[in-house]
Design a protein around this motif. Structure first.
Motif, PDB file in Angstrom:
ATOM      1  N   LEU A 277       1.138   4.395  -2.646  1.00 56.23           N
ATOM      2  CA  LEU A 277       0.819   5.750  -2.190  1.00 56.23           C
ATOM      3  C   LEU A 277       2.038   6.664  -2.160  1.00 56.23           C
ATOM      4  CD1 LEU A 277      -1.494   4.675   0.761  1.00 56.23           C
ATOM      5  CD2 LEU A 277      -2.249   5.760  -1.364  1.00 56.23           C
TER       6      LEU A 277
ATOM      7  N   ALA B 153      -3.809  11.264   0.779  1.00 55.06           N
ATOM      8  CA  ALA B 153      -3.136   9.992   1.068  1.00 55.06           C
ATOM      9  C   ALA B 153      -4.041   9.043   1.845  1.00 55.06           C
ATOM     10  CB  ALA B 153      -1.848  10.256   1.859  1.00 55.06           C
TER      11      ALA B 153
ATOM     12  N   LEU C 216       0.835  -1.202   0.000  1.00 55.54           N
ATOM     13  CA  LEU C 216       0.000   0.000   0.000  1.00 55.54           C
ATOM     14  C   LEU C 216       0.870   1.253   0.000  1.00 55.54           C
ATOM     15  CD1 LEU C 216      -2.875  -0.748   2.558  1.00 55.54           C
ATOM     16  CD2 LEU C 216      -3.027  -0.685   0.069  1.00 55.54           C
ATOM     17  N   ALA C 217       1.892   1.263   0.856  1.00 59.11           N
ATOM     18  CA  ALA C 217       2.773   2.425   0.943  1.00 59.11           C
ATOM     19  C   ALA C 217       3.466   2.685  -0.384  1.00 59.11           C
ATOM     20  CB  ALA C 217       3.802   2.210   2.054  1.00 59.11           C
TER      21      ALA C 217
ATOM     22  N   THR D 242      -7.069  -0.137   0.065  1.00 63.16           N
ATOM     23  CA  THR D 242      -7.262  -1.240   1.010  1.00 63.16           C
ATOM     24  C   THR D 242      -8.514  -2.031   0.666  1.00 63.16           C
ATOM     25  OG1 THR D 242      -6.133  -0.052   2.795  1.00 63.16           O
ATOM     26  CG2 THR D 242      -7.607  -1.844   3.434  1.00 63.16           C
TER      27      THR D 242
ATOM     28  N   GLY E 261      -5.631   5.665   0.462  1.00 63.72           N
ATOM     29  CA  GLY E 261      -5.246   4.475   1.217  1.00 63.72           C
ATOM     30  C   GLY E 261      -6.450   3.617   1.566  1.00 63.72           C
TER      31      GLY E 261
ATOM     32  N   LEU F 273       0.634   1.875   9.003  1.00 69.18           N
ATOM     33  CA  LEU F 273       0.446   2.360   7.647  1.00 69.18           C
ATOM     34  C   LEU F 273       0.719   3.858   7.561  1.00 69.18           C
ATOM     35  CD1 LEU F 273      -0.347   2.089   4.711  1.00 69.18           C
ATOM     36  CD2 LEU F 273      -2.742   2.327   5.380  1.00 69.18           C
TER      37      LEU F 273
ATOM     38  N   LEU G  68       3.622   6.423   5.107  1.00 71.52           N
ATOM     39  CA  LEU G  68       3.228   7.377   4.077  1.00 71.52           C
ATOM     40  C   LEU G  68       4.197   8.552   3.993  1.00 71.52           C
ATOM     41  CD1 LEU G  68      -0.634   7.521   4.721  1.00 71.52           C
ATOM     42  CD2 LEU G  68       0.624   6.064   3.120  1.00 71.52           C
TER      43      LEU G  68
END
Length: 206
Positions: free
Chosen positions: A82, A91, A78-79, A99, A95, A137, A141
């Motif tokens: 992003l 962000a 995910l990071a 997800t 996110g 998470l 970011l």
């Protein structure tokens, strides 16, 4: 700890045994998907089912532990997706969207969603473990969270988790752009407002 089996290499400790069971479970899931059982994992390890039961009393507990063990990889992915988004509202909203899009297809976390009722999985989202994952998470970011006080960050995570919980329980009929429109309209401004509240509190104290 049992001393037989394990492919001829006995674990050095209970921690080592658990790590090897989880690794074997991931390999077994890759082969069998949601049909994975403790018997399959035991065969992969070359041990009896009773050996695995000593550490994980049920298949559900084993799969849950495997999902938790692999959440770091999911968060890293995910990071990566992003990366470069520095606006906190954008962000966080993206996110949440990513997800919800990726979770059902994740081989380990998604397995829980596919093998349990959505309501059972959704309950776990707002546990302390879920909040820990939320912090993890946010820390990945490219956002300067120094502009937010601790309470604001906690509030953002709580809001995000409960938003995820809601969409897991009742998905949109046609997600994608509609999901992003909703998140951009309601979640992103709330995150921005939390930054403004942080600055207001700091000014009031000075």
């Amino acid at each position: 700890m049992r001393t037989r089996g394990w492919g001829g290499k006995v674990p050095a400790s209970d921690e080592d045994a658990v790590a090897r069971i989880l690794a074997a479970t991931r390999r077994t899931i890759d082969l069998h998907g949601e049909q994975t059982s403790i018997a399959d994992v035991a065969r992969t390890l070359g041990v009896t089912r009773q050996t695995v039961y000593r550490y994980f009393p049920s298949t559900d507990e084993l799969l849950s532990a495997t999902a938790a063990d692999g959440v770091g990889v999911f968060l890293d992915q995910l990071a990566e997706a992003l990366a470069g988004i520095t606006d906190p509202g954008e962000a966080v909203a993206e996110g949440v969207a990513l997800t919800l899009e990726r979770l059902p297809h994740d081989p380990y976390l998604g397995l829980l969603l596919r093998t349990q009722p959505a309501s059972a999985f959704a309950v776990t989202v707002t546990t302390d473990t879920g909040r820990t994952f939320g912090h993890s998470l946010l820390n990945r970011l490219d956002v300067d969270w120094a502009e937010f006080d601790e309470q604001s960050v906690d509030d953002i995570i709580e809001m995000v988790l409960r938003t995820l919980q809601s969409f897991i329980l009742a998905p949109l009929p046609a997600p994608g752009q509609e999901l992003r429109r909703l998140l951009g309209r309601w979640i992103a401004p709330a995150v921005t407002a939390a930054r403004g509240a942080t600055k207001a509190r700091a000014s009031a104290r000075s």
